[in-house]
Scaffold this motif. Structure first.
Motif, PDB file in Angstrom:
ATOM      1  N   VAL B  15      55.246  50.781  99.259  1.00  0.00           N
ATOM      2  CA  VAL B  15      54.196  49.788  99.771  1.00  0.00           C
ATOM      3  C   VAL B  15      55.018  48.497  99.894  1.00  0.00           C
ATOM      4  O   VAL B  15      54.897  47.877 100.965  1.00  0.00           O
ATOM      5  CB  VAL B  15      53.188  49.559  98.433  1.00  0.00           C
ATOM      6  N   LEU B  16      56.028  48.080  99.045  1.00  0.00           N
ATOM      7  CA  LEU B  16      56.969  47.069  99.460  1.00  0.00           C
ATOM      8  C   LEU B  16      57.582  47.246 100.542  1.00  0.00           C
ATOM      9  O   LEU B  16      57.793  46.287 101.392  1.00  0.00           O
ATOM     10  CB  LEU B  16      57.976  46.910  98.099  1.00  0.00           C
ATOM     11  N   ALA B  17      58.093  48.277 100.961  1.00  0.00           N
ATOM     12  CA  ALA B  17      58.687  48.537 102.281  1.00  0.00           C
ATOM     13  C   ALA B  17      57.957  48.232 103.520  1.00  0.00           C
ATOM     14  O   ALA B  17      58.271  47.599 104.449  1.00  0.00           O
ATOM     15  CB  ALA B  17      59.601  49.760 102.303  1.00  0.00           C
ATOM     16  N   VAL B  18      56.875  48.676 103.422  1.00  0.00           N
ATOM     17  CA  VAL B  18      55.807  48.620 104.374  1.00  0.00           C
ATOM     18  C   VAL B  18      55.448  47.105 104.367  1.00  0.00           C
ATOM     19  O   VAL B  18      55.264  46.498 105.589  1.00  0.00           O
ATOM     20  CB  VAL B  18      54.337  49.338 104.249  1.00  0.00           C
ATOM     21  N   ILE B  64      61.922  33.954 108.120  1.00  0.00           N
ATOM     22  CA  ILE B  64      61.159  34.767 107.189  1.00  0.00           C
ATOM     23  C   ILE B  64      61.232  36.236 107.812  1.00  0.00           C
ATOM     24  O   ILE B  64      61.292  36.912 106.999  1.00  0.00           O
ATOM     25  CB  ILE B  64      59.401  34.249 107.255  1.00  0.00           C
ATOM     26  N   GLY B  65      61.246  36.396 109.016  1.00  0.00           N
ATOM     27  CA  GLY B  65      61.574  37.618 109.707  1.00  0.00           C
ATOM     28  C   GLY B  65      62.612  38.335 109.201  1.00  0.00           C
ATOM     29  O   GLY B  65      62.681  39.588 108.779  1.00  0.00           O
ATOM     30  N   VAL B  66      63.838  37.549 109.190  1.00  0.00           N
ATOM     31  CA  VAL B  66      65.298  38.257 108.541  1.00  0.00           C
ATOM     32  C   VAL B  66      64.939  38.668 107.347  1.00  0.00           C
ATOM     33  O   VAL B  66      65.361  39.840 106.826  1.00  0.00           O
ATOM     34  CB  VAL B  66      66.400  37.460 109.265  1.00  0.00           C
ATOM     35  N   LEU B  67      64.607  37.809 106.415  1.00  0.00           N
ATOM     36  CA  LEU B  67      64.183  38.023 104.952  1.00  0.00           C
ATOM     37  C   LEU B  67      63.275  39.415 104.985  1.00  0.00           C
ATOM     38  O   LEU B  67      63.663  40.158 104.326  1.00  0.00           O
ATOM     39  CB  LEU B  67      63.470  36.895 104.279  1.00  0.00           C
ATOM     40  N   GLY B  68      62.217  39.481 105.886  1.00  0.00           N
ATOM     41  CA  GLY B  68      61.374  40.652 105.944  1.00  0.00           C
ATOM     42  C   GLY B  68      62.073  41.713 105.931  1.00  0.00           C
ATOM     43  O   GLY B  68      62.017  43.010 105.280  1.00  0.00           O
ATOM     44  N   SER B  69      62.848  41.749 107.174  1.00  0.00           N
ATOM     45  CA  SER B  69      63.653  42.927 107.587  1.00  0.00           C
ATOM     46  C   SER B  69      64.641  43.287 106.577  1.00  0.00           C
ATOM     47  O   SER B  69      64.823  44.566 106.311  1.00  0.00           O
ATOM     48  CB  SER B  69      64.291  42.999 108.919  1.00  0.00           C
ATOM     49  N   ALA B  70      65.334  42.358 105.872  1.00  0.00           N
ATOM     50  CA  ALA B  70      66.407  42.708 104.861  1.00  0.00           C
ATOM     51  C   ALA B  70      65.800  43.308 103.814  1.00  0.00           C
ATOM     52  O   ALA B  70      66.195  44.396 103.197  1.00  0.00           O
ATOM     53  CB  ALA B  70      67.048  41.369 104.493  1.00  0.00           C
ATOM     54  N   GLY B  71      64.546  42.802 103.404  1.00  0.00           N
ATOM     55  CA  GLY B  71      63.860  43.664 102.325  1.00  0.00           C
ATOM     56  C   GLY B  71      63.546  44.948 102.612  1.00  0.00           C
ATOM     57  O   GLY B  71      63.567  45.772 101.854  1.00  0.00           O
ATOM     58  N   ASN B  72      62.856  45.017 103.943  1.00  0.00           N
ATOM     59  CA  ASN B  72      62.612  46.493 104.086  1.00  0.00           C
ATOM     60  C   ASN B  72      63.831  47.403 104.071  1.00  0.00           C
ATOM     61  O   ASN B  72      63.697  48.673 103.783  1.00  0.00           O
ATOM     62  CB  ASN B  72      62.075  46.565 105.693  1.00  0.00           C
ATOM     63  N   VAL B  73      65.050  46.854 104.736  1.00  0.00           N
ATOM     64  CA  VAL B  73      66.334  47.733 104.886  1.00  0.00           C
ATOM     65  C   VAL B  73      66.671  48.094 103.314  1.00  0.00           C
ATOM     66  O   VAL B  73      66.898  49.099 103.047  1.00  0.00           O
ATOM     67  CB  VAL B  73      67.313  46.793 105.521  1.00  0.00           C
TER      68      VAL B  73
END
Lengths: 613, 577
Positions: B15-18, B64-73
């Protein structure tokens, strides 16, 4: 299968340029093709670079119409639609469309040609490697693992093929795109270009920070994976031992420790290496927004046109791509050159001396020696001489038994007879002729071997039997199969003689394979037979058949037999006793027993001490 | 695949990844919209302040976007690896605890591949799933919605672009996928031929078949090259044509969008944004179709793993196991029949014998006669079809396998050592063994000489015991067996790798060893000399006991035994002691 076993393949070539030039020489025949590829790739890049700017003109044209219309509206002139010059826009779009189509066509042609060349080059390399293999001495095979050579044929060739196919044109495309885009940007606005160029050092910083870390994590991941796989292999191989010693729980705990270690290194490697994409994307976005803001202000100030800013934004996106791509390419290219180096290393190995070409005397029925060892000395490793001053004369029809404990070096004699290895000094004579002065194929025509290692190739049973002598007739093949007691079981197979043996050898039994190798030797109908008696890896009935077939094969021939059976040993005219690689005694059964040496010891420990009779 | 994912993935992490992915996509998608705002509001109205303000917003969103994608990665990396780790653990557990029969139905090599390569394969696909495969649909929907909001009419462009793209990709795959499969077979063929050339080099040269081999390889090589050229020709079309479709869509957007702008149903800035969305939509669409390539590959691996997980053991402990009687050691076979699963004939028929402490039972017979099968029944590697086997008077099925294995010490035909030290291998069956006990066992097994040469008990043992010769490995394994305190000692053809002298010395020492003599010894052998001094010799042929007794009895009365004796001794060759 042992891919994980800490095997670190060399990634860095030792002589980068030397190997590169040599690889290019392989492409020599296709230089015109490569020129076409490079030219077409360049044209396609130029077309792709030009199009955004031209497409931008269409937007500018639109915007002009919009502004004009708005001005007219403000001025109170009633209009149905804004005065956009669709004729001009149509023209622009037509030009752009043609350019896109042309770029696609050039790219397709370029890739098709390059792929064709790559396939041909790798084809040639494979052929050369295979051809080289037949000129390498057996000592090369014995000192290099099959796995290593296989990996050169499989993985390294794959690397080279892949790189030739993609990397070459990608390299050209990337470099051209980089400079082309830079040029196009400059034609639009120097200031904006300066802004866009800021992304270059930023990207480099990202790559320089992330890449070494990711390499380090990957190395440790690879190492842990190797350890993990070792544990798996070892435990599975010893499954029943683990079970009967009640070690399941302990083994499981050990495994989980390795597994956890692997997990820790693996996620880091995965994370850090994947992080490069968001980071590069971030740099790209920064660039994009900087251009958007500054470009916007410049448009507002009337310094550049809107279409140009739109084009510039597209260029910014194109700009970051070649930088990452080139970073990746350098790794790929290095790995490929290292692969090529490994392939060339084999191609550069010293070949056997194949100059001898004396003719052998015709096979006569004279009573002279068929084989004579004359003061033969031999060693695999110069530091440890194995055979010194060995003399043996073998008359027609005589049998030489080679005996000794496992690992005593009994195959050395076979190696020398077949000239897999050449003697250090002295001579081995076949019917009076020194074997080293005859070509190997000529010599081997007169020999045949049946080894315990029942090598057969993936092909039909018929072809495998005929392997003994290429020009054997069909009848001769069937006769050989009958003589080897193989005919019956072959005919019981669904496809009979056409049954294709598979690699895992699961369709016929080990004993049946042995019978086929005997049939193969029958077809060869050799003057001298070299035989490795089978020990008991087959069922009793087949063992009996093998025994009978071997005896029939031996009848009337001069033979060298690695012997395990007492009856064979006792019937042999000559016995060569070996231990630790050395020939320790020679003689016949009675004389050796009388000498009370190693042979007598060996014989007595088996048969005397137990009151068997 | 889904089954493995459900079991081994943490739902909260997915869920977090999504969630992080959605954040990233929203930010990525907002940038073009903001750009169009700059054009429409900033530039057109000459509002420099607005441009700066929007620029600020874009900076924040990028961040925010880079944080989001880092979180996803992060979650994609940890989850996929965690899933792999868990699958591996449960597979390994399943395999180590499985019975020999289950183990053999899949086979050693295949089990290794399943535990290593197949799991890695799933891991890799999982990373892709949690990143690209997740991003593509979200991006597709997000960009689609935004494009629609910008201009519903212009969205109609996709009605043309998407089908064209779908048909093109479909056609390429339709032709390329089967070709790729046949290409794989052809490369296998090249490797096979080359490998045969390596393994059979002596035979090839001895029969002067170099040219034949060369031709065989040449055939495989040409075959591969021709297919390779064909396949990659098709693949060469892929990217240029897709680029062309995307570019064509852009042209369509400018033309059709221009009309819309002229009729004042759309703002100019939206055109630029729309083009960015269009590219994103088409690329996402491509990525979604990649799922059809990736997933089947992982599916095959997942199926292989599930197959192992679904194996059912036929050999289970009794519900209420009794403990093994602590009486004098004994081993009894009582009318035992055994049949391999699915076999027509019995592998062992009506085996009866009894042995008590201090006695040696020897089993002799040809290869495939059923000797190993017989001893494998004792540790319950297999269960008999009928009849009963008793250790110390207790039926094997009544005790737990753990207790049973505790009471049995076995050396198998294949000498298995584990990487570690001599000591770690020796104490495998007896963790609390003292050094002097270990040395004693090594002495009995005739192994202490070379162990001393190698540097004593802490000498390193490489994987598979590769740094020791076959005979040395065999002796180490025998020492390990002797060291363990057990009621039954089994040596399954363990002496065949030893030379006659060592064999005879070792058996003499075994006779003298107190611990071993407190139990029953079972020796499987091929040599008459090895079995001659046993208390009871079982002669086995074709799964049947064809004779049982001492050497003297069998020599006098048993035909099979006489034959074996004859084949190993020249007829009439009287060797007196």
């Amino acid at each position: 299968m042992r891919n994980g076993r800490g095997s670190v393949t060399k990634q860095r070539p030792q002589s980068f340029w030397g190997t590169t030039i040599r690889l290019f020489r392989y492409m020599g025949r296709w230089i015109p093709g490569i020129v076409i590829v490079l030219v077409f790739a360049a044209i396609a890049v130029i077309l792709q670079i030009k199009t955004p700017k031209i497409l931008g003109k269409a937007t500018t044209e639109l915007f002009k119409g919009v502004l004009k219309g708005q001005a007219e509206l403000k001025a109170g002139i009633p209009i149905h639609s804004l005065p956009v010059d669709f004729g001009k826009i149509g023209q622009i779009l037509l030009v752009v469309g043609i350019m896109y189509a042309a770029a696609a066509v050039f790219n397709v042609i370029q890739q098709v040609i390059m792929n064709w060349i790559a396939q041909k080059v790798v084809y040639q390399l494979r052929r050369d490697l295979k051809q080289k293999m037949q000129h390498l001495p057996i000592s090369y095979y014995d000192t290099h693992s099959n796995g290593d050579l296989m990996s050169r044929m499989a993985n390294d060739m794959d690397n080279i093929g892949g790189t030739l196919q993609q990397t070459l044109s990608q390299l050209v495309t990337s470099v051209l795109t980089f400079f082309g885009v830079l040029y196009m940007m400059l034609t639009i606005s120097g200031w904006l270009t300066l802004v866009a160029l800021l992304s270059v050092p930023l990207s480099l910083v990202v790559v320089m920070i992330v890449a070494p870390k990711s390499q380090r994590f990957f190395a440790s991941q690879q190492k842990n994976l190797g350890l993990l796989n070792d544990t798996v292999e070892e435990t599975y191989a010893g499954h029943t031992v683990v079970k009967t010693f009640n070690q399941e729980q302990n083994t499981q705990e050990q495994f989980e420790k390795h597994n956890e270690k692997y997990y820790r290194s693996a996620w880091k490697a995965q994370f850090v290496s994947s992080l490069i994409f968001p980071l590069m994307n971030f740099v790209k976005n920064l660039d994009y927004l900087a251009v958007a803001v500054i470009g916007g202000i410049q448009v507002a100030n009337g310094q550049v046109s809107l279409g140009n800013v739109q084009a510039f934004l597209q260029y910014t996106n194109q700009f970051s791509q070649p930088i990452t791509q080139m970073a990746n390419l350098t790794n790929t290219i290095q790995a490929t050159i290292a692969s090529a180096e490994r392939v060339f290393a084999v191609l550069d190995e010293k070949e056997m001396d194949e100059s001898a070409d004396a003719a052998l005397p015709a096979k006569t029925a004279d009573a002279g020696n068929v084989i004579e060892f004359d003061n033969v000395a031999f060693q695999y490793d110069p530091k440890t001489p194995l055979i010194e001053d060995f003399n043996l004369k073998v008359k027609p029809g005589e049998m030489v038994a080679i005996v000794g404990p496992t690992g005593a070096g009994k195959t050395t004699i076979i190696n020398l007879l077949e000239r897999f290895y050449d003697v250090g000094s002295g001579q081995i004579k076949y019917r009076g002729e020194n074997t080293t002065s005859v070509s190997r194929p000529e010599l081997r025509k007169h020999f045949a071997m049946v080894l315990q290692d029942t090598w057969l190739f993936t092909g039909s049973i018929f072809d495998n039997i005929r392997y003994g002598r290429e020009n054997a007739s069909d009848e001769e093949v069937y006769a050989a199969a009958k003589a080897a007691h193989a005919d019956t079981f072959i005919r019981q197979l669904p496809d009979g003689y056409d049954t294709v043996l598979n690699e895992a050898a699961s369709n016929i039994s080990q004993g049946q394979r042995q019978l086929l190798t005997i049939a193969r030797a029958f077809v060869a109908d050799p003057d001298v037979l070299i035989l490795d008696e089978a020990t008991s890896s087959v069922d009793t009935r087949t063992e009996m058949l093998i025994q009978q077939a071997m005896e029939r094969l031996l009848a009337g021939r001069t033979s060298f037999v690695v012997a395990h059976r007492l009856s064979t040993i006792q019937n042999a005219e000559n016995i060569v006793v070996m231990n630790h690689g050395h020939i320790v005694e020679t003689g016949n059964h009675d004389s050796l027993l009388a000498a009370d040496g190693f042979y007598a010891d060996l014989y007595n420990s088996q048969f005397a001490g137990n009151n068997l009779a | 695949m889904m089954r493995l994912a459900r079991k081994h993935l943490d739902w909260w992490a997915v869920v977090l990844a999504v969630g992080f992915m959605i954040i990233q996509v929203i930010c990525d998608l907002s940038l073009p919209t903001l750009t169009s705002d700059i054009i429409d509001k900033g530039i057109a109205q000459n509002d420099i302040g607005y441009i700066w303000q929007t620029g600020g917003k874009m900076l924040l969103l990028s961040f925010i976007g880079v944080l989001g994608s880092a979180g996803n990665v992060y979650y994609a990396a940890t989850q996929s690896q965690r899933m792999g780790q868990r699958i591996r653990t449960s597979l390994f557990k399943k395999v180590t605890f499985s019975s020999t029969e289950e183990f053999e139905t899949v086979g050693n090599a295949s089990l290794i591949t399943r535990t290593t390569n197949d799991v890695v394969q799933i891991q890799n696909v999982m990373v892709q799933m949690l990143r690209m495969m997740l991003m593509a649909p979200i991006m597709l929907i997000g960009a689609g919605v935004l494009a629609y909001v910008k201009s519903p009419k212009l969205t109609l462009v996709f009605l043309v672009a998407l089908p064209v793209l779908a048909i093109f990709t479909g056609t390429i795959m339709y032709f390329a996928v089967p070709l790729f499969k046949s290409l794989q077979k052809k490369i296998d063929r090249i490797n096979l031929t080359f490998r045969e050339g390596l393994t059979g080099v002596r035979v090839i040269r001895a029969f002067n078949q170099d040219k034949f081999e060369q031709d065989r390889f040449e055939g495989a090589n040409q075959d591969y090259t021709q297919t390779g050229i064909k396949v990659f020709m098709i693949v060469s079309l892929m990217f240029p044509v897709i680029t062309l479709i995307i570019s064509g869509t852009n042209i369509g957007i400018v033309w059709y969008g221009g009309q819309l702008i002229a009729s004042q149903s759309m703002a100019v800035g939206n055109l630029v944004a729309f083009m960015t969305y269009a590219t994103q939509i088409l690329i996402s669409f491509m990525m979604v179709s990649m799922i059809f390539v990736f997933v089947p590959r992982a599916q095959a691996s997942a199926a292989r793993i599930n197959e192992v997980m679904d194996l059912k053991s036929k050999i289970n402990d009794a519900d209420q196991p009794v403990s093994l009687a602590d009486t004098q050691a004994s081993l009894t076979f009582d009318h035992v029949n055994f049949r391999y699963t699915g076999a027509e004939e019995l592998a062992l028929a009506n085996v009866n014998f009894n042995a008590t402490a201090g006695q040696t039972v020897a089993i002799i017979g040809g290869t495939g006669s059923g000797k190993s099968t017989l001893v494998n029944l004792i540790p319950r590697l297999f269960d008999p079809e009928s009849g009963q086997i008793r250790v110390n008077g207790t039926a094997l099925t009544a005790v737990s396998q753990h207790d049973l294995h505790q009471a049995i010490s076995i050396t198998q035909q294949k000498a298995v050592l584990f990487s570690g030290t001599i000591r770690s291998n020796m104490v495998y069956g007896m963790p609390d063994a003292t050094d002097s006990q270990i040395w004693h066992a090594l002495d009995v097994a005739q192994a202490s000489d070379f162990v001393k040469e190698e540097g004593g008990l802490d000498a390193v043992v490489e994987q598979d015991g590769d740094n020791f010769s076959g005979g040395q490995r065999q002796r180490l394994v025998i020492a390990r067996t002797i060291l363990k305190r057990a009621s039954v000692y089994i040596f399954d053809d363990s002496f065949s790798a030893l030379d006659f002298k060592t064999d005879s010395l070792l058996r003499q020492e075994l006779r003298k060893d107190e611990q071993v003599q407190n139990g029953v010894t079972v020796i499987v052998a091929q040599r008459v000399s090895t079995v001659a001094d046993a208390d009871l010799i079982l002669v086995i042929d074709g799964g049947k006991i064809v004779g049982q007794g001492t050497h003297e009895e069998l020599k006098a009365t048993n035909k099979t035994y006489q034959e074996i004796l004859d084949s190993q001794l020249r007829k009439g060759d009287v060797v007196d002691a």
